[in-house]
Design a protein around this motif. Structure first.
Motif, PDB file in Angstrom:
ATOM      1  N   ALA A 390      26.832   8.030-107.280  1.00 51.13           N
ATOM      2  CA  ALA A 390      25.856   6.966-107.040  1.00 51.13           C
ATOM      3  C   ALA A 390      24.563   7.484-106.425  1.00 51.13           C
ATOM      4  O   ALA A 390      23.567   6.777-106.394  1.00 51.13           O
ATOM      5  CB  ALA A 390      26.464   5.897-106.129  1.00 51.13           C
ATOM      6  N   HIS A 391      24.595   8.719-105.903  1.00 52.12           N
ATOM      7  CA  HIS A 391      23.384   9.332-105.365  1.00 52.12           C
ATOM      8  C   HIS A 391      23.102  10.608-106.157  1.00 52.12           C
ATOM      9  O   HIS A 391      23.823  10.935-107.100  1.00 52.12           O
ATOM     10  CB  HIS A 391      23.555   9.651-103.878  1.00 52.12           C
ATOM     11  N   VAL A 392      22.056  11.326-105.819  1.00 50.28           N
ATOM     12  CA  VAL A 392      21.702  12.538-106.546  1.00 50.28           C
ATOM     13  C   VAL A 392      22.344  13.746-105.871  1.00 50.28           C
ATOM     14  O   VAL A 392      22.129  14.001-104.684  1.00 50.28           O
ATOM     15  CB  VAL A 392      20.168  12.716-106.608  1.00 50.28           C
ATOM     16  N   ALA A 393      23.123  14.496-106.624  1.00 48.47           N
ATOM     17  CA  ALA A 393      23.783  15.688-106.097  1.00 48.47           C
ATOM     18  C   ALA A 393      22.781  16.835-105.975  1.00 48.47           C
ATOM     19  O   ALA A 393      21.731  16.832-106.630  1.00 48.47           O
ATOM     20  CB  ALA A 393      24.928  16.094-107.025  1.00 48.47           C
ATOM     21  N   PRO A 394      23.075  17.831-105.139  1.00 48.06           N
ATOM     22  CA  PRO A 394      22.183  18.990-105.035  1.00 48.06           C
ATOM     23  C   PRO A 394      21.926  19.662-106.383  1.00 48.06           C
ATOM     24  O   PRO A 394      20.813  20.127-106.659  1.00 48.06           O
ATOM     25  CB  PRO A 394      22.923  19.922-104.076  1.00 48.06           C
ATOM     26  N   ALA A 395      22.943  19.722-107.245  1.00 51.00           N
ATOM     27  CA  ALA A 395      22.780  20.288-108.585  1.00 51.00           C
ATOM     28  C   ALA A 395      23.502  19.396-109.589  1.00 51.00           C
ATOM     29  O   ALA A 395      24.625  18.953-109.333  1.00 51.00           O
ATOM     30  CB  ALA A 395      23.332  21.709-108.647  1.00 51.00           C
ATOM     31  N   THR A 396      22.863  19.136-110.713  1.00 49.53           N
ATOM     32  CA  THR A 396      23.458  18.302-111.761  1.00 49.53           C
ATOM     33  C   THR A 396      23.402  19.033-113.086  1.00 49.53           C
ATOM     34  O   THR A 396      22.358  19.577-113.469  1.00 49.53           O
ATOM     35  CB  THR A 396      22.710  16.965-111.905  1.00 49.53           C
TER      36      THR A 396
END
Length: 443
Positions: A390-396
């Motif tokens: 639901a949030h932005v991960a450090p790396a996607t």
């Protein structure tokens, strides 16, 4: 003794309203069968209820159970007997007997609410009141099945990055407990709009929901959509409450939660144990095993967390190591250093028609490639919807085709997943890049 389940509203059954969001009453079709989402009150699941979920998943579905990123459970691969599944879950006390009441039970707490040593407030009594308000107020059943609230008691184990339509966070000012609040955001973003004494918390929730429904058009299902055309100050001023908005409140910032979510966790009294199914996916045996440990060595309860994990509270410190051995033998993650604890992945193309890659299988392969210096959290997403996080991960890693990914690094200045670092990578190439020290990744 475990905390008592939050009060369920028992009303006559009704047909589910149209929505693409699964619920207990609304089984949504996917490539691998139906999906039923069980919304847990404050993440609380009793051991006997866990056994019921495991049994239902085996009897009516493929046996696959998922922990979600908002502290709920869902059953995948459901066959044709939808009513049998629903009836078995209702018999275990896992939802209200009305679809509209179930839809709006979107209230997230810390999995250590009431137990966390850093908490400012035990939010469980207020959480019970809010859930009763949501379930029992017919007008609030008009809210979207995605409309979500967060009640933060100041715990150290707290997810502060997930966006919510309304969030409330406890703070102490002038030897009194207040609830700061924000709209269409999260406690970590610092956008505090005001505060009310904790005794007015329920009135604030009611006022925000009523004002939202007064102002929103049918197309404005979420708070962020309403606020695109309604100035936030106008919204707050119309709540009809005496809201404190001085510098002490508006300049307050929630300290980041820094507690681990796996392994032995400190409580105000005793210990808790954090465990996680690999990539959020439980087997029936895993869930039964966790229920057995909770019953025999804890207080008979489990808490689902927004890290797609579980917390077993009130376990004696001397029993932690034995519980970890038993649960590790079932395939559950019990330690932060385990490679799969750093990875999150959506269902992937075997279960979702929108996914462009087999993200879960690829995540298992990737886990073996990542050294200790790689980003602390890597998200594999089959498409732009980002269902697993639901949030932005450090790396996607965003799948673009089978076995091919685009690599993004989180950047607060950019929308979406962040900055595109490399495109059309094989899994091996992606693993090699993520194995670089973070400073080189940012070059």
């Amino acid at each position: 003794m475990p905390d008592a389940p939050l009060k369920q509203v028992q009303t006559p059954t009704v047909s589910p309203r149209p929505s693409a969001c699964p619920g207990l009453w609304r089984i949504v079709s996917a490539r691998d069968g139906g999906i039923c989402r069980i919304k847990l009150p404050g993440g609380l699941l009793l051991a006997d209820q866990a056994d019921a979920v495991a049994g239902a998943a085996e009897r009516f579905a493929s046996g696959v159970i998922e922990a979600t990123n908002r502290g709920n459970l869902q059953i995948r691969g459901i066959g044709n007997d939808h009513q049998g599944l629903i009836d078995s879950l209702l018999a275990a006390g896992l939802g209200p007997r009305e679809a509209a009441s179930d839809d709006v039970r979107n209230l997230m707490l810390s999995p250590l609410a009431g137990h966390d040593p850093a908490m400012v407030l035990d939010v469980r009594p207020l959480a019970a009141q809010i859930l009763e308000l949501l379930q029992g107020t017919t007008r609030f059943h008009q809210l979207s099945a995605k409309f979500a609230l967060q009640l933060d008691g100041g715990e150290g184990l707290a997810m502060l990055d997930h966006p919510h339509d309304l969030w409330l966070s406890a703070l102490r000012l002038e030897q009194r407990t207040w609830l700061a609040f924000g709209l269409a955001g999260c406690p970590a973003d610092g956008q505090v709009l005001g505060a009310v004494p904790v005794e007015q918390g329920l009135a604030l929730v009611r006022a925000v929901l009523e004002r939202f429904l007064d102002l929103a058009t049918p197309e404005q299902a979420r708070m962020r959509q309403l606020l695109e055309g309604c100035p936030v100050n106008r919204f707050v001023e119309g709540l009809g409450l005496n809201i404190r908005r001085d510098a002490a409140v508006l300049d307050w910032r929630r300290e980041a939660g820094n507690s681990p979510w796996l392994g032995a966790l400190e409580q105000q009294q005793g210990m808790a144990l954090g465990i996680a199914p690999p990539l959020g996916r439980l087997t029936a045996d895993m869930l039964r095993g966790a229920a057995r440990v909770a019953r025999e060595q804890g207080d008979g309860s489990l808490r689902l967390s927004p890290w797609q994990s579980l917390v077993l509270p009130n376990i004696a410190g001397a029993s932690i190591a034995e519980a970890q051995r038993d649960l590790s033998a079932l395939g559950l993650l019990c330690h932060n250093h385990e490679p799969l604890a750093r990875l999150v992945a959506c269902t992937g193309s075997s279960g979702c028609a929108k996914a462009h890659g087999e993200t879960k299988a690829d995540a298992v392969t990737l886990a073996a490639m990542l050294p200790a210096g790689a980003p602390a959290s890597v998200h594999l997403s089959g498409c732009q919807r980002s269902c697993a996080v639901a949030h932005v991960a450090p790396a996607t890693l965003l799948a673009r085709s089978s076995g091919r990914y685009d690599l993004y690094l989180r950047d607060a200045r950019l929308p979406g997943f962040g900055a595109l670092r490399a495109a059309n990578l094989t899994l091996k190439e992606a693993g090699a890049m993520l194995a670089l020290p973070t400073e080189h990744l940012d070059d």
